[in-house]
Write a protein that holds these residues in place. Structure first.
Motif, PDB file in Angstrom:
ATOM      1  N   GLN A 118      24.384   3.816   5.204  1.00 56.21           N
ATOM      2  CA  GLN A 118      24.210   5.292   5.079  1.00 56.21           C
ATOM      3  C   GLN A 118      23.839   5.824   3.825  1.00 56.21           C
ATOM      4  OE1 GLN A 118      27.219   3.701   6.235  1.00 56.21           O
ATOM      5  NE2 GLN A 118      28.555   3.920   4.376  1.00 56.21           N
ATOM      6  N   SER A 119      23.543   4.701   2.827  1.00 60.96           N
ATOM      7  CA  SER A 119      23.140   5.263   1.500  1.00 60.96           C
ATOM      8  C   SER A 119      22.077   4.143   0.923  1.00 60.96           C
ATOM      9  CB  SER A 119      24.047   5.755   0.599  1.00 60.96           C
ATOM     10  OG  SER A 119      23.610   6.134  -0.473  1.00 60.96           O
ATOM     11  N   VAL A 120      20.986   4.658   0.297  1.00 60.53           N
ATOM     12  CA  VAL A 120      19.992   3.581  -0.237  1.00 60.53           C
ATOM     13  C   VAL A 120      19.590   3.709  -1.799  1.00 60.53           C
ATOM     14  CG1 VAL A 120      17.712   2.550   0.063  1.00 60.53           C
ATOM     15  CG2 VAL A 120      19.008   3.390   2.204  1.00 60.53           C
ATOM     16  N   MET A 121      19.466   2.655  -2.516  1.00 57.84           N
ATOM     17  CA  MET A 121      18.991   2.736  -3.886  1.00 57.84           C
ATOM     18  C   MET A 121      17.992   1.724  -3.898  1.00 57.84           C
ATOM     19  SD  MET A 121      22.295   3.030  -6.535  1.00 57.84           S
ATOM     20  CE  MET A 121      22.764   1.474  -6.101  1.00 57.84           C
ATOM     21  N   ALA A 122      16.726   2.053  -4.454  1.00 59.59           N
ATOM     22  CA  ALA A 122      15.736   1.163  -4.584  1.00 59.59           C
ATOM     23  C   ALA A 122      15.098   1.417  -5.925  1.00 59.59           C
ATOM     24  CB  ALA A 122      14.447   1.363  -3.750  1.00 59.59           C
ATOM     25  N   VAL A 123      15.307   0.262  -6.790  1.00 56.87           N
ATOM     26  CA  VAL A 123      14.935   0.262  -8.208  1.00 56.87           C
ATOM     27  C   VAL A 123      13.782  -0.791  -8.619  1.00 56.87           C
ATOM     28  CG1 VAL A 123      15.879   0.270 -10.604  1.00 56.87           C
ATOM     29  CG2 VAL A 123      17.332   0.991  -8.706  1.00 56.87           C
ATOM     30  N   PRO A 124      12.896  -0.278  -8.972  1.00 54.28           N
ATOM     31  CA  PRO A 124      11.470  -1.181  -9.589  1.00 54.28           C
ATOM     32  C   PRO A 124      11.907  -2.058 -10.657  1.00 54.28           C
ATOM     33  CG  PRO A 124      11.152   0.999 -10.234  1.00 54.28           C
ATOM     34  CD  PRO A 124      12.260   1.276  -9.571  1.00 54.28           C
ATOM     35  N   LEU A 125      11.548  -3.271 -10.812  1.00 49.88           N
ATOM     36  CA  LEU A 125      11.524  -4.079 -11.816  1.00 49.88           C
ATOM     37  C   LEU A 125      10.286  -3.957 -12.796  1.00 49.88           C
ATOM     38  CD1 LEU A 125      12.709  -6.858  -9.565  1.00 49.88           C
ATOM     39  CD2 LEU A 125      14.222  -6.473 -11.651  1.00 49.88           C
ATOM     40  N   VAL A 126      10.319  -3.177 -13.865  1.00 53.89           N
ATOM     41  CA  VAL A 126       9.339  -2.843 -14.895  1.00 53.89           C
ATOM     42  C   VAL A 126       9.369  -3.576 -16.069  1.00 53.89           C
ATOM     43  CG1 VAL A 126       7.818  -1.034 -15.573  1.00 53.89           C
ATOM     44  CG2 VAL A 126       8.810  -0.959 -13.397  1.00 53.89           C
ATOM     45  N   THR A 161      16.625  -3.857  -4.156  1.00 53.29           N
ATOM     46  CA  THR A 161      17.384  -2.626  -3.121  1.00 53.29           C
ATOM     47  C   THR A 161      18.727  -2.916  -2.914  1.00 53.29           C
ATOM     48  OG1 THR A 161      14.991  -2.339  -2.073  1.00 53.29           O
ATOM     49  CG2 THR A 161      16.757  -1.581  -0.759  1.00 53.29           C
ATOM     50  N   PHE A 162      19.378  -1.808  -2.860  1.00 54.87           N
ATOM     51  CA  PHE A 162      20.972  -1.872  -2.454  1.00 54.87           C
ATOM     52  C   PHE A 162      21.094  -0.803  -1.217  1.00 54.87           C
ATOM     53  CE2 PHE A 162      20.414  -2.530  -6.999  1.00 54.87           C
ATOM     54  CZ  PHE A 162      21.257  -3.695  -7.196  1.00 54.87           C
ATOM     55  N   LEU A 163      21.976  -1.366  -0.551  1.00 52.78           N
ATOM     56  CA  LEU A 163      22.648  -0.563   0.744  1.00 52.78           C
ATOM     57  C   LEU A 163      24.051  -0.384   0.591  1.00 52.78           C
ATOM     58  CD1 LEU A 163      20.283  -2.350   3.692  1.00 52.78           C
ATOM     59  CD2 LEU A 163      19.740  -0.290   2.102  1.00 52.78           C
ATOM     60  N   ALA A 164      24.449   0.824   1.151  1.00 55.25           N
ATOM     61  CA  ALA A 164      25.822   1.074   1.178  1.00 55.25           C
ATOM     62  C   ALA A 164      26.188   1.127   2.681  1.00 55.25           C
ATOM     63  CB  ALA A 164      26.304   2.254   0.419  1.00 55.25           C
ATOM     64  N   ILE A 165      27.196   0.306   3.048  1.00 54.89           N
ATOM     65  CA  ILE A 165      27.479   0.025   4.404  1.00 54.89           C
ATOM     66  C   ILE A 165      29.073   0.292   4.978  1.00 54.89           C
ATOM     67  CG2 ILE A 165      27.266  -1.510   6.395  1.00 54.89           C
ATOM     68  CD1 ILE A 165      25.262  -2.885   4.843  1.00 54.89           C
ATOM     69  N   GLY A 166      29.631   0.287   3.975  1.00 49.31           N
ATOM     70  CA  GLY A 166      31.282   0.302   4.267  1.00 49.31           C
ATOM     71  C   GLY A 166      31.536   1.787   4.597  1.00 49.31           C
ATOM     72  N   GLU A 179       0.929  -1.243   0.079  1.00 48.01           N
ATOM     73  CA  GLU A 179       0.027   0.221   0.124  1.00 48.01           C
ATOM     74  C   GLU A 179       0.703   1.277   0.113  1.00 48.01           C
ATOM     75  OE1 GLU A 179       0.354  -1.482   4.066  1.00 48.01           O
ATOM     76  OE2 GLU A 179       0.219  -2.326   2.120  1.00 48.01           O
ATOM     77  N   GLY A 180       2.216   1.035   0.114  1.00 44.90           N
ATOM     78  CA  GLY A 180       3.089   2.165  -0.152  1.00 44.90           C
ATOM     79  C   GLY A 180       3.432   2.824   1.361  1.00 44.90           C
ATOM     80  N   HIS A 181       4.554   3.548   1.321  1.00 53.29           N
ATOM     81  CA  HIS A 181       5.152   4.175   2.736  1.00 53.29           C
ATOM     82  C   HIS A 181       5.933   5.464   2.064  1.00 53.29           C
ATOM     83  CE1 HIS A 181       7.675   5.142   6.068  1.00 53.29           C
ATOM     84  NE2 HIS A 181       6.849   4.464   6.521  1.00 53.29           N
ATOM     85  N   PRO A 182       5.463   6.552   2.685  1.00 55.00           N
ATOM     86  CA  PRO A 182       6.021   7.969   1.935  1.00 55.00           C
ATOM     87  C   PRO A 182       7.669   8.089   1.792  1.00 55.00           C
ATOM     88  CG  PRO A 182       5.006   8.330   3.780  1.00 55.00           C
ATOM     89  CD  PRO A 182       4.525   6.884   3.579  1.00 55.00           C
ATOM     90  N   TRP A 183       7.968   7.268   3.029  1.00 57.33           N
ATOM     91  CA  TRP A 183       9.541   7.615   3.083  1.00 57.33           C
ATOM     92  C   TRP A 183      10.306   6.102   2.843  1.00 57.33           C
ATOM     93  CZ3 TRP A 183      11.289  12.100   2.876  1.00 57.33           C
ATOM     94  CH2 TRP A 183      10.356  13.225   3.250  1.00 57.33           C
ATOM     95  N   HIS A 184       9.827   5.052   2.745  1.00 55.13           N
ATOM     96  CA  HIS A 184      10.449   3.771   2.848  1.00 55.13           C
ATOM     97  C   HIS A 184      10.924   3.511   1.148  1.00 55.13           C
ATOM     98  CE1 HIS A 184      10.594  -0.683   2.993  1.00 55.13           C
ATOM     99  NE2 HIS A 184      11.856  -0.449   3.632  1.00 55.13           N
ATOM    100  N   SER A 185      12.091   3.679   0.838  1.00 57.21           N
ATOM    101  CA  SER A 185      12.723   3.661  -0.360  1.00 57.21           C
ATOM    102  C   SER A 185      12.087   2.243  -1.150  1.00 57.21           C
ATOM    103  CB  SER A 185      14.072   3.788  -0.487  1.00 57.21           C
ATOM    104  OG  SER A 185      14.304   4.919   0.022  1.00 57.21           O
ATOM    105  N   PRO A 186      12.120   1.145  -0.879  1.00 53.27           N
ATOM    106  CA  PRO A 186      11.746   0.116  -1.595  1.00 53.27           C
ATOM    107  C   PRO A 186       9.955   0.058  -1.873  1.00 53.27           C
ATOM    108  CG  PRO A 186      13.039  -0.889   0.002  1.00 53.27           C
ATOM    109  CD  PRO A 186      12.849   0.652   0.370  1.00 53.27           C
ATOM    110  N   LYS A 192      16.266   6.964   8.733  1.00 53.96           N
ATOM    111  CA  LYS A 192      15.871   5.731   9.177  1.00 53.96           C
ATOM    112  C   LYS A 192      14.660   6.070   9.929  1.00 53.96           C
ATOM    113  CE  LYS A 192      20.353   3.526   9.433  1.00 53.96           C
ATOM    114  NZ  LYS A 192      21.381   4.808   8.725  1.00 53.96           N
ATOM    115  N   GLU A 193      14.550   6.987  10.790  1.00 52.78           N
ATOM    116  CA  GLU A 193      13.457   7.385  11.579  1.00 52.78           C
ATOM    117  C   GLU A 193      12.191   7.371  10.921  1.00 52.78           C
ATOM    118  OE1 GLU A 193      14.662  10.472  14.137  1.00 52.78           O
ATOM    119  OE2 GLU A 193      16.190   9.201  15.521  1.00 52.78           O
ATOM    120  N   LYS A 194      12.272   8.349   9.718  1.00 54.90           N
ATOM    121  CA  LYS A 194      10.944   8.530   8.761  1.00 54.90           C
ATOM    122  C   LYS A 194      10.785   7.213   8.080  1.00 54.90           C
ATOM    123  CE  LYS A 194      12.779  11.917   6.681  1.00 54.90           C
ATOM    124  NZ  LYS A 194      12.980  13.050   5.923  1.00 54.90           N
ATOM    125  N   ALA A 195      11.642   6.321   7.574  1.00 52.35           N
ATOM    126  CA  ALA A 195      11.530   4.993   6.789  1.00 52.35           C
ATOM    127  C   ALA A 195      10.853   3.934   7.564  1.00 52.35           C
ATOM    128  CB  ALA A 195      12.419   4.914   5.956  1.00 52.35           C
TER     129      ALA A 195
END
Length: 826
Positions: A535-543, A553-558, A489-496, A516-519
């Motif tokens: 500390q960084s996020v990418m979320a890309v839909p499969l269309v 979804t990709f996360l940058a942690i290093g 149903e969606g979430h305004p801040w959660h990237s995926p 993180k607190e908003k998502a």
């Protein structure tokens, strides 16, 4: 103070000046020499006992007499020197006790001090003691205070200093140095010949004052020069100055001057003495070097690369500004081997070994490693250097450059990643398995953490795969991640969730605690995200085809890692390929289901159609045998009609057989029944069956075979091959001759069927062996376009090949080559 020497060798206090030409050392501390000046009142500031104790502690003699020359005080030093106690001397007449003193130069000096009421200092040699003494007579309110000290050592040092000065003067002038003296009181200046030459003066030039000398100094440098003189005279500093001189004949000369204070024997400051040196040429060279150095540093600091330099030992001695700006290291931190601290720990040993190995052989080197930027991100760089050689070819160290190739390296990695991902995604139509492999491949190239979520056909969302890098502690969090899939149903801040809802890629470069607190879906989800520490996020839909199939979804942690627009473009490229793989996989599954339904239908339809055809064919055969029993005049067309019906039933039966074969081939149930047989006999028998049709068309069938061509084949399938090829030759031959030739070539049989009919267009040749393909219009020639496809499948199943040669209006030739023993038989 200046001391005017009287005829008897004594000195009277006057204004300041030099007492001699020699340089002297500092006198004894002022507390000793100045004592006599403070005895106008012996008890001022102290009691008589304290004052006597103080005088007893002095390292020189003190004697006091009244105006009648009676001894009123003798300190302990004088007692020791005279060998007599003060008790035996006090109150006695000075001249009576020491008759020789009365006739000496010291006696004359003491009388003068008493008579004129002035302080008199006198030095003389005393033969009895074989030493030089200084006597200082100071008038007081009660008589005279006399201070006596041994100055033999001081006189010796002064003499040696004079001799050294003479030798030094010779050395200085021989070396092009000038010697000068400046008297503080009079301002008089003495210049040696070398100093005069430095100022451009003739040897006999009349220049003796500091003001005249200062006038020769360049106006811009004059204040600094005079300030340096004054500072040396009034502080503890030595004199040091560098200035330009305006030569009398024109031109400018650069001089360096150094000097020290000069003291009189009594410790009075007389002035300065020192040397001057013409450094015009050296200054020009130094200026050129400074300008060259400035140009080099300016170019080096503004170069788009990091530069460095080492000495002969391998220690780094210089790094340009780009290095410090990039790494955040200070100059001190980068020197020596400190630059290695900025190299990634996993690359540090390899980079250090490469450098030290090349340094040992003094050879150029080139090495790639990751280097830490000031914000903590490690970036790929290439470090290359060449030996730095001196004028004589001696090894001085290395000079090298460090170029940031991170974007290039990342581009290469992304290209290789996309290429490998494409290969993986194209290997199988099982899209969930291939996507899981692609997700694993994406770590750590594209991110430190990768999650794949797929929308299910029946509704809902499934987290298909979670992959993470080898960063400590991440593995234990993977299982918990399954509990937090995106919200449909969606979430305004959660990237995926946002990417799923909006169907577009989402990049959050800074995904700190505020994000993180908003998502977060709730407290547990927030704690989970903070535990991962991204500390960084990418979320890309499969269309695919306008339909959203899922999200990756990709996360940058290093440390220091942040996703960029280039990373997002790579992720979008992967998502497009993954979506295509998913769509193809789903389409394949749908096609497979459709094929199964079709095959099932074809099998049922063929069976149901063949069932009535069998008795119909038998009835037609019986009717054909009975045709002769019917009067021909009453049934003139009966025989031809029965034959026509028989042929149509046979044709329909052949079509059913082809459909069944297609069904078997497609479903993988196509099989061979191999046996030892003679292909020549089969060719001749099959050709004989076509003789009536050939005669009916008015053509000719030429068959050429050897006596026997034996091998292991499927008799029924090869008969099907011959039937299809001869049927096509007769159909498209236009009644012209058809040629059949069978031969044996080693371990292979070769069958050639050639007609002289309409031929095949060149553009149609590559596709005539494909399913439902036809090289002619179906309006004029019937058929389903399956005969040649089935023929090729049979030939290939027997390990053979088939190809066609044709030209329009010149007929077609089909060549079949078969091994005598097919691979399946062996």
């Amino acid at each position: 103070m200046r001391w005017d020497t009287s005829g008897d060798g004594s000195s009277v206090a006057s204004s300041e000046s030099f007492s001699g030409s020699e340089l002297s050392s500092r006198p004894e501390p002022a507390s000793q020499e100045g004592a006599g000046r403070d005895f106008a009142d012996p008890v001022r500031g102290a009691t008589a006992t304290e004052f006597a104790a103080m005088l007893d502690g002095m390292s020189s003699g003190v004697v006091a007499v009244d105006r009648q020359w009676r001894l009123s005080f003798v300190n302990a030093w004088m007692e020791r020197v005279l060998g007599r106690s003060r008790e035996k001397l006090l109150g006695r007449d000075l001249w009576a006790e020491f008759p020789s003193l009365a006739t000496s130069s010291f006696g004359a000096a003491y009388r003068r001090a008493m008579r004129e009421g002035i302080e008199v200092i006198h030095e003389d040699f005393v033969p009895q003691s074989n030493a030089w003494f200084e006597g200082r007579a100071c008038p007081s309110s009660t008589g005279l205070l006399i201070f006596i000290r041994d100055v033999t050592e001081r006189r010796r040092v002064a003499r040696e200093l004079k001799e050294r000065e003479d030798r030094l003067r010779f050395v200085l002038e021989a070396g092009g140095l000038g010697y000068w003296r400046h008297e503080r009181a009079t301002g008089r200046v003495e210049l040696s010949e070398g100093a005069r030459a430095n100022f451009g003066l003739a040897p006999d030039a009349n220049l003796s004052s500091f003001e005249a000398l200062s006038a020769l100094v360049h106006p811009d440098d004059r204040p600094a020069m005079t300030e340096a003189v004054e500072r040396a005279l009034t502080t503890s500093s030595d004199y040091s100055a560098e200035y330009r001189v305006l030569l009398p004949g024109g031109g400018v000369r650069q001089l360096v001057a150094r000097g020290r204070k000069v003291y009189a024997p009594d410790g009075t400051l007389q002035g300065l003495a020192g040397i001057s040196l013409d450094v015009t040429e050296r200054t020009a060279v130094e200026q050129a070097l400074r300008e060259s150095e400035a140009r080099f540093r300016n170019m080096a600091d503004n170069a788009p690369v990091m530069l460095w330099m080492t000495d002969v030992s391998g220690a780094c001695i210089w790094l340009n500004r780009q290095w410090h700006d990039f790494t955040g290291q200070t100059e001190a931190e980068g020197r020596g081997l400190g630059w290695l601290d900025a190299v990634h720990p996993d690359d540090r040993g390899r980079a250090g070994d490469a450098f030290l190995s090349s340094h040992g052989s003094q050879a150029p080197f080139r090495v790639e490693y990751r280097i830490r930027s000031r914000d903590g991100e490690y970036r790929w760089a290439i470090d290359s250097a060449s030996p730095r050689l001196g004028a004589s070819g001696e090894f001085l160290g290395y000079i090298g450059s460090v170029i940031d190739i991170h974007d290039l390296k990342r581009g290469e990695e992304r290209l290789a990643f996309v290429s490998e991902a494409s290969r993986i995604l194209s290997e199988s139509l099982d899209y969930e398995a291939t996507l899981a492999r692609a997700t694993q491949l994406a770590v750590p190239t594209l991110g430190d953490w990768c999650m794949l979520d797929m929308l299910q056909e029946g509704g809902g969302i499934k987290r298909v795969k979670v992959s993470c890098s080898s960063i400590s502690g991440l593995e234990t969090l993977v299982t918990d991640t399954v509990r937090f899939p995106p919200l449909l149903e969606g979430h305004p801040w959660h990237s995926p969730s946002q990417a799923l809802r909006e169907g577009r890629a989402i990049l959050v470069e800074d995904a700190g605690d505020a994000y993180k607190e908003k998502a977060a879906f709730g407290p547990e989800h927030l704690a989970h995200m903070k535990a991962i520490g991204f500390q960084s996020v990418m979320a890309v839909p499969l269309v695919a085809r306008g339909r959203t199939l899922g999200v990756i979804t990709f996360l940058a942690i290093g440390p220091g890692r942040r996703f960029t627009q280039a990373d997002l473009e790579t992720a979008e490229d992967l998502a497009r390929r993954a979506a295509l793989a998913v769509d193809n996989g789903r389409l394949y599954r749908e096609a497979q289901r459709a094929v199964r339904v079709r095959e099932e239908f074809l099998q049922v339809a063929s069976h149901e159609l063949k069932t009535p055809l069998t008795p119909l064919s038998l009835k037609l055969q019986m009717l054909a045998r009975m045709v002769g029993a019917f009067p021909q005049e009453r049934f003139p067309r009966l025989a031809s009609d029965v034959e026509m019906m028989r042929q149509q039933v046979q044709r329909l039966s052949s079509l059913m057989d082809e459909l069944l074969d297609i069904s078997r081939i497609t479903s993988g149930r196509f099989s061979l029944t191999l046996e030892f047989m003679d292909l020549a006999v089969l060719v001749r028998d099959t050709a004989a069956r076509f003789e009536p049709e050939v005669l009916r068309q008015g053509g000719r069938l030429d068959v050429e075979t050897p006596d026997a061509v034996e091998g292991i084949w499927d008799r029924q399938r090869l008969e099907q091959v011959l039937t299809n090829l001869l049927s096509n030759a007769l159909k498209y031959g236009g009644g012209k001759p058809v040629h059949v030739r069978l031969s044996r070539d080693g371990e292979r049989a070769r069958l050639v069927v050639r007609d002289e009919g309409i031929g095949i267009a060149p553009e149609s040749l590559p596709r005539i062996f494909e399913k439902f393909e036809r090289a002619v219009s179906d309006k004029h020639y019937g058929g389903l376009g399956l005969g040649l496809y089935i023929t090729r499948q049979i030939v290939q199943a027997l390990g053979g090949t088939i190809h066609a040669q044709s030209e329009p209006a010149r007929g077609s030739t089909f060549v079949v080559e078969l091994p005598l023993i097919p691979p399946t038989a062996s």
